[in-house]
Scaffold this active site. Structure first.
Site, PDB file in Angstrom:
ATOM      1  N   GLY A 171       0.850  -1.185   0.000  1.00 10.01           N
ATOM      2  CA  GLY A 171       0.000   0.000   0.000  1.00 10.01           C
ATOM      3  C   GLY A 171       0.885   1.234   0.000  1.00 10.01           C
ATOM      4  N   ASP A 204     -12.680 -12.908 -23.293  1.00 11.71           N
ATOM      5  CA  ASP A 204     -13.517 -12.831 -22.089  1.00 11.71           C
ATOM      6  C   ASP A 204     -15.002 -12.968 -22.419  1.00 11.71           C
ATOM      7  OD1 ASP A 204     -11.057 -12.222 -21.087  1.00 11.71           O
ATOM      8  OD2 ASP A 204     -11.449 -10.079 -20.877  1.00 11.71           O
ATOM      9  N   HIS A 238       7.961  -7.882  -3.316  1.00 15.50           N
ATOM     10  CA  HIS A 238       6.647  -8.318  -3.805  1.00 15.50           C
ATOM     11  C   HIS A 238       6.740  -9.695  -4.469  1.00 15.50           C
ATOM     12  CE1 HIS A 238       4.364  -4.563  -3.247  1.00 15.50           C
ATOM     13  NE2 HIS A 238       5.561  -4.009  -3.327  1.00 15.50           N
ATOM     14  N   GLU A 254       4.382 -11.501  -5.416  1.00 15.02           N
ATOM     15  CA  GLU A 254       3.278 -11.699  -6.357  1.00 15.02           C
ATOM     16  C   GLU A 254       3.591 -11.217  -7.766  1.00 15.02           C
ATOM     17  OE1 GLU A 254       3.565  -9.437  -4.069  1.00 15.02           O
ATOM     18  OE2 GLU A 254       2.517  -7.575  -4.519  1.00 15.02           O
ATOM     19  N   LYS A 298      -6.924 -13.106 -16.578  1.00 15.74           N
ATOM     20  CA  LYS A 298      -6.988 -13.504 -17.985  1.00 15.74           C
ATOM     21  C   LYS A 298      -6.646 -14.978 -18.207  1.00 15.74           C
ATOM     22  CE  LYS A 298      -7.697 -11.715 -22.002  1.00 15.74           C
ATOM     23  NZ  LYS A 298      -8.693 -10.621 -22.180  1.00 15.74           N
ATOM     24  N   CYS A 346       5.321  -5.943   1.792  1.00 16.98           N
ATOM     25  CA  CYS A 346       5.641  -4.520   1.636  1.00 16.98           C
ATOM     26  C   CYS A 346       4.977  -3.691   2.746  1.00 16.98           C
ATOM     27  CB  CYS A 346       5.250  -4.041   0.244  1.00 16.98           C
ATOM     28  SG  CYS A 346       6.030  -2.473  -0.160  1.00 16.98           S
ATOM     29  N   TYR A 347       3.981  -2.852   2.443  1.00 18.05           N
ATOM     30  CA  TYR A 347       3.329  -2.082   3.518  1.00 18.05           C
ATOM     31  C   TYR A 347       2.829  -3.026   4.615  1.00 18.05           C
ATOM     32  CZ  TYR A 347       0.093   0.869   6.088  1.00 18.05           C
ATOM     33  OH  TYR A 347      -0.553   1.541   7.095  1.00 18.05           O
ATOM     34  N   SER A 366     -17.893  -9.122 -27.600  1.00 17.16           N
ATOM     35  CA  SER A 366     -16.946  -8.382 -28.447  1.00 17.16           C
ATOM     36  C   SER A 366     -16.200  -9.321 -29.377  1.00 17.16           C
ATOM     37  CB  SER A 366     -15.933  -7.649 -27.570  1.00 17.16           C
ATOM     38  OG  SER A 366     -15.066  -8.603 -26.961  1.00 17.16           O
TER      39      SER A 366
END
Ligand code: XMP
Length: 514
Positions: free
Chosen positions: A55, A227, A169, A171, A370, A82-83, A223
């Protein structure tokens, strides 16, 4: 039987959704809650582990996001990132302050291989750092388990209490072995067994859609991209012909795309669906005339999409629900995923108008990333050619033109983009980027062609590699490919005299230009 759940507590960082993504990649169900969620509510979810995200705040300032300290004695393992790591240390008596040297980017970190978090990892590991503050001294009871020259506590742990923290991080894919660290946390520390799988997600979602929709009618915004196509397959399985798919031809699509979508999904195509193609080119170009601000463009497009769907719903009659193929990154970047800032209003989320004339909007893929959507598509039996398509945003080429969108500028970027894709598609499948397109910059410059001075546009080529589109690397394409495309573009596309190749990763850039 309830599946094992890990809760990610969101403190407002941009990559928080990625943490959930990585945990699910380990086949562990994961939910994100705001840090403001009362501890009782978190406990009611019966989680086996908690992860505090990063954050933008400083843990030692009085108004910074905090958490009920009772969480530390509850007995459920916690990993602070992190934060989140600074907050944990600050709350438990460690020293957090402004770092003398800010760390940003890939950093070599010395890891303690004895730590359950770093089991099986090398002693020196590249990690993604992004912090101004740092942990100067760990809280009592914690042992330091990673360090860098500028960061004396890059990770710390109190195994007895099940409390772990990392300054970097894990992730983000820029961290080598990051997923393994999260896997170590959920399996080795939290005791997860990996009971969350895509086939059960698809099955449960189809069942839930059936129950929710009952005998109602649904209009799906299709579309032709991955997705919305996966969403169509899921809804078709759930409710069959109660579904109508509407494709909006706004005139902003890639070259020949509208015709191709109508061919694939229309009556002659591969699917047995109710399909409508709505020609809305004039109304989109009319609304976009003279508009240059990226967020304004996105909002206009978001609103026009809905107005077209409303009009089509009236023609069909008695439509209860609007369905969209919204996915997690759309939600996050539109600033609706919890505590994070608005990066851009995705046309189908933050770009939605305030009033929408449907009973409800259904978004069965809203929790997926995705690559998870692609997996769901495979589970549903969609062909690989459709499932592995590169994504194209709903606002399409409108956000690949810096400045005003006009039919002429669309035609220009369509032609340049088609050439770029054609040249890249000559490469073997495995070497192709995750997403590649041309964009029209607003820059004009001097050139010379046939002994004449030109003053024309610069086209930018983009090619990125990523699995989740939350971060990306630039794809190192062969220079021959780039030059062949550049040569063709300046020769074949009028009013282009310069071609640039974008070599920026995300972050700090985004994939699209607007
Ligand atoms: P950015 O530019 O945010 O793109 O780094 C990440 C991924 O999202 C796609 N994108 C969109 N998709 N509606 C969409 O359906 C949108 O408004 C939108 N904006 C970006 C982008 O193409 C990339 O794959």
């Amino acid at each position: 039987m309830q599946q094992q759940t890990v809760i990610v507590l969101d403190f407002g960082g941009q990559y928080n959704q990625l943490i959930a993504r990585r945990v699910r990649e380990c086949h562990v169900y994961c939910e994100i809650l705001s840090y403001r969620t009362p501890l009782e509510k978190i406990k009611a979810k019966n989680p086996v582990g908690i992860i505090f995200t990063g954050g933008p705040n400083s843990a030692y300032l009085p108004d910074s996001p905090g958490i009920d300290p009772a969480i530390y004695t509850w007995g459920v393992p916690i990993l602070g990132i992190c934060y989140g790591s600074q907050l944990m240390m600050h709350s438990l008596g460690g020293k957090v302050c402004k770092a003398p040297e800010r760390e940003y980017g890939k950093t070599l970190v010395g890891l303690d291989p004895q730590s359950p978090l770093f089991a099986g990892l090398p002693a020196q590991n590249v990690c993604w750092m992004s912090h101004n503050d740092y942990i100067q001294a760990p809280a009592p009871g914690f042992a330091v388990s990673a360090r860098t020259p500028n960061c004396p506590v890059a990770a710390a742990e109190d195994r007895a209490r099940g409390l772990y923290c990392v300054q970097f991080h894990p992730e983000v894919l820029h961290t080598a072995n990051g997923t393994q660290m999260l896997r170590n946390f959920v399996y080795n520390v939290c005791g997860c067994t990996g009971d969350w799988k895509m086939d059960s997600f698809v099955e449960n979602t189809v069942q839930a859609l059936r129950e929710k929709i009952g005998g109602g009618r649904v209009l799906l915004a299709l579309s032709g991209g991955v997705d919305s196509s996966v969403c169509a397959a899921m809804l078709a399985r759930a409710i069959g012909k109660q579904l109508t798919c509407v494709f909006v031809d706004h005139g902003l699509h890639r070259k020949n795309e509208a015709a191709e979508v109508c061919r694939v999904f229309g009556p002659e195509g591969d699917f047995d669906l109710n399909f409508v193609c709505a020609d809305a080119r004039d109304r989109f170009f009319g609304k976009l005339a003279g508009v240059t601000a990226p967020e304004r463009k996105r909002k206009i497009i978001g609103e026009e999409f809905i107005r077209v769907f409303e009009a089509e719903a009236k023609k069909i009659g008695a439509v209860d629900y609007l369905a969209q193929g919204t996915i997690y990154p759309d939600v996050v970047e539109s600033g609706l995923g919890g505590e994070s800032a608005v990066i851009k209003s995705h046309h189908n989320v933050g770009g939605l108008p305030e009033y929408v004339d449907f009973k409800e909007i259904i978004e069965p893929l809203r929790d997926l990333f995705k690559d998870e959507v692609r997996q769901a598509g495979r589970e549903l039996g969609l062909p690989e050619s459709l499932v592995s398509r590169q994504p194209c945003p709903g606002p399409a080429l409108a956000i690949r033109i810096i400045g005003e969108v006009t039919p002429e500028r669309i035609a220009l970027v369509q032609d340049a983009d088609a050439i770029w894709r054609e040249e890249v598609d000559r490469l073997p499948f495995g070497q192709r980027p995750s997403q590649y397109f041309a964009a029209l910059t607003n820059m004009r410059s001097v050139g010379v062609m046939g002994d004449e001075r030109t003053y024309d546009y610069a086209v930018a080529l983009r090619a990125v590699t990523t699995s989740d589109f939350m971060t990306c690397e630039v794809t190192p394409l062969p220079l021959d490919t780039v030059m062949a495309a550049a040569n063709r573009i300046v020769n074949e596309v009028k009013h282009v005299n310069r071609v640039l190749f974008d070599v920026t990763t995300k972050p700090p850039a985004t994939v699209e230009f607007e």
